[in-house]
Structures are given as C-alpha cells and as structure tokens.
Enzyme design. Sequence first.
Site, PDB file in Angstrom:
ATOM      1  N   GLY A   1      84.025   0.780  10.414  1.00 24.06           N
ATOM      2  CA  GLY A   1      84.092   1.491  11.705  1.00 24.06           C
ATOM      3  C   GLY A   1      83.964   0.498  12.828  1.00 24.06           C
ATOM      4  N   THR A   2      82.849  -0.195  12.867  1.00 28.91           N
ATOM      5  CA  THR A   2      82.774  -1.530  13.458  1.00 28.91           C
ATOM      6  C   THR A   2      82.802  -1.691  14.964  1.00 28.91           C
ATOM      7  OG1 THR A   2      83.787  -2.486  11.516  1.00 28.91           O
ATOM      8  CG2 THR A   2      83.880  -3.803  13.461  1.00 28.91           C
TER       9      THR A   2
END
Lengths: 221, 289
Positions: free
Chosen positions: A13-14
């Site tokens: 997702g980051t």
Amino acid sequence: MHGTDSDGIITTGTTTVGLVGADGVVLAADSRASLGGRFVTNRTARKVVPVDDRTALTFAGSVGDAQSFVRRLRAELALYDMDHEPGASVDTAATVAADLIRRDPSPQLELVLGGVAPEPTVYQIDPAGGVMDAPIAASGSGMQLAYGYLEDAYDPEQSVAELRAVAAMAVRNATERDTASGDGMTIATITADELEREQYDGIERAVSAATTQPADSEVAR
Amino acid sequence: MNTSSRQQAYDRGHTIFSPDGRLYQVEYAREAVERGSPSVGVVTSEGVVLAARKRVRSPLLEPDSVEKIHRVDEHLAVATAGHAADARQLVEAARKRCQQHRLQYGEPIGVSVLASDLADHIQEQTQSGGTRPYGAAVLVGGVDPGPGPDPDSSPTPDDRSADEIESEPEHESATERTVQPALYEVDPGGTFYGWRGTAIGDGTAEIRSFLETELDGGDSTAETPSLTRDHGLSIALDALATTAADDRPLSPTTVTARVLGPGPESSSEQSTPVGDDELERVLAALESD
C-alpha cells in the site's frame, strides 16, 4: 490503492519518498506489506533497494511485480556496466527501468528512482512507464499525505543529513492516516561517496534516528 | 562432383567426420587459437590470477583497445586467445549467462557452471548446420563462495532476511570471507578442464611446462603449496615472459592482468584489474632476477 485484494495479491500500500539535496539523494519508505491495505502480511518489508553502485529505488505496488522487476533491472545495469564504463547514470537507469515496465503486460508498480550518478537526481516512474525527473517525488497510497508535508518542509539547498529527517517525517505523517502504510521504515542516503541504507523496526524509532544528525556527517548551519 | 572432391569434403564441413574420425574444422579452429597471443591462468590460495600478452602491432595503436581479459561478473573473468572477434562473442555470451543465472536462481553463477555452459554453447557450433566453430579458446577464472562460517555461529533465523521483500544477498562483512578459486579452460571443440595453472594461445606448451616446474617443482604428484596472490601474479607474468624471446620485453603496454579474489570488505566486487604500477613493479623484479 493498488486494489487487487479480490485476487489476494500482496501489495505494498505504501508511502515512499525521494528527495534531491545539495550533496545527494535520500529515499525512504515504510515497511508494511498488506492485502489491499486491510490485512498486514509483513511488517519488515524493505521497499528501498539498491540497483547499482550509487542508484537505488523505492517501489509501491504488487510485491511480485517489484521483486521480478528489481532482479531484471539489476541484471540490465550489470550488463550495462560491463559493456560501458561502470556506473550507469541515474538517467540511464531510469530509462532502462521505464523500458522494462513498458514491456510488462500489466505492471502494478510506482517507482521513485534516485541516485548520485553523476549528479543527485530523482525520477518518478509511473505504471505506464512514464519518466519524470523531480526534486521531490512520492508514491503509494500515502502519497498525498507525504506530498502535503514535503511541499512545506522541503528545501533543495538542504544536505542529505537534513533531508533524512524531512524524508522520515514525510513517511511518518503518511503512516498516521494511511492504513496501508506503517510498521517501520527504510531510509537510503546516497552521496557521491556511498550508498547507505538503514532499516528501522518502528516508525518513531526511524524518525528519532533520522532527526539526530549522524556524527560523521556535516552538520549544516 | 567428382570422386576426388567428394573425398576432400570432410575437411570442408565441420559436421562431417573424416574417415579416421576427426573433425578437421575443429582442429583448424584449435590451430587458430595457437596463433593467438597467449593468456595464462594461475590458481593461488587467495584467488585466481589471469594474465595475457597483448599484440600491440604499432606504436600508434591504442593499447587499451586490445582486450584480452574481460570481467563477466563480479566474481568472474574470462581470458581469451585466438580470433578476437569470435572471442568477443563468447565473452558476451558469458556475461549474459551470468546475469541470466542471477535472474533465474537469485545467486551468482559458479565458476564450473559457467565453464560448462560455455562449453555447451561452443560444442553446439561444432554439430549444427550452417555454423562454424569458434576460433577462440577461453580461460574462465573466478571464485566460488567458500565454505560458510561455522554452522553454530551462523545467524539465527531472526537475523536472516527471510522477511525481506527484496532478494539482495547480504554481504558477509562481519565474518572473514573465504573463497574457493577455480580455473577452467574451454577449447573450440567444447571440452572443458579444470586447471591449477595453464595457458591458451601461442607458446602454450612452453608456458605449461614452465608452470609445471614453478607450481609443482616438476613433480606432478606434489600438492601445490599455498601460493599468495602476489607470488601467483609473478609466476603468471614470468610464464608469459618465457614466450617473449622474439618480441620486445613485457611492459604494462603489452601485458594485462586481473585477479579474482576477495576485494575490499565494503564491496562485493571480487574481480580486480592489476594496475600498470604493479605490473611495472613485478616485471622489473622478474627482470632483475
């Protein structure tokens, strides 16, 4: 945001950022890997990886695509280094990276590629293989939160020692509200002399380490 | 086609045996290697030394553009003899093979694996239609990872990067790096042999008998005593000098060398060219002996 949760594809997702400073480049990313941002599959993922002597990249997107992509990019750059003078420029690395992405049928990858080869440079590379250079770049689901902080805090005159703190804060602020980002942090500091990568177990631990200037680096006024 | 030309045909197509079972085109290719300037390889306890003579036919020729020893991966190099153009193709094939191995298996290729893969590729050209054998031979020199640290002191699972998303091998900077040096020769027929010291190209016989004396004291049953990198380099250059009789003495312009062995702690690079200064120094020491 790389919503493939229905397929069960593990995504990062980051939040990742890349910053150009006066004497180098700083890349940072959180260390959470998740299923569609709703289930944490790994808390110590390293999303900042070196690909050449003075060039590294951050990735957001499918973990599988990223692993395979990084292996291929390293192989291409290793061959380049032997056929040419060693040390491909960041421009070259970005061109090769984008070309590899374009060859992939449906890549789920957002990259920030940066290094000091020969000058401090950061490129944003999108899933369609678009390449744009930028003094600041962010990618991943926490991108807007990171940009919000960076627009205010970033100063291109700053040294990498100072930018480590800015990068760590940008990622930290994103993890506060983005559920797909968190757990820990990887920070890479690249200067003409070295590529150094640090891994932190907790977000706050990373922030406090990054805001404390390392003893050996020049403290800017 | 008359009878006499049909009888000759076995020396034209390399895929055709002669009546006594020889492949003349392959033998001619070996002849081409014999005419090339020599390359030498010496295995030491600290790594492999590769050295080669360069034919610098004119003072106007840029010596750096004559390439005899090529880095093919961070732990491997290839020294060549014979047709330079053919040799370059083999070097390119070797480089691609090294990267392919990393892509496929996530680990560097071993020295013997690369040698056997190159041998397979070379052999194919002696058995398929429309090709000719390579007019070049290669020495593959490199270091394989040595036996790991004591299993009791190996990192605990927690230290290992099992949870890493990337597959970057960690450098074993904390423990002393051990290496297993290896040297292979691959010839135009596609056979490969491992050696402790050998040569390809012009003057191979003299060089090999010189190395046998230097490395074994003429006694083929003796084990090679532990040889330092510096001593190995000196022997390799001395071996090349044995064939220099009708030529100008060796100099950094006409000789090139590379060592495969542990580099600086901070780097995974294990393939290091020998600088002109050091070549000069070693050659001068040999001269004064």
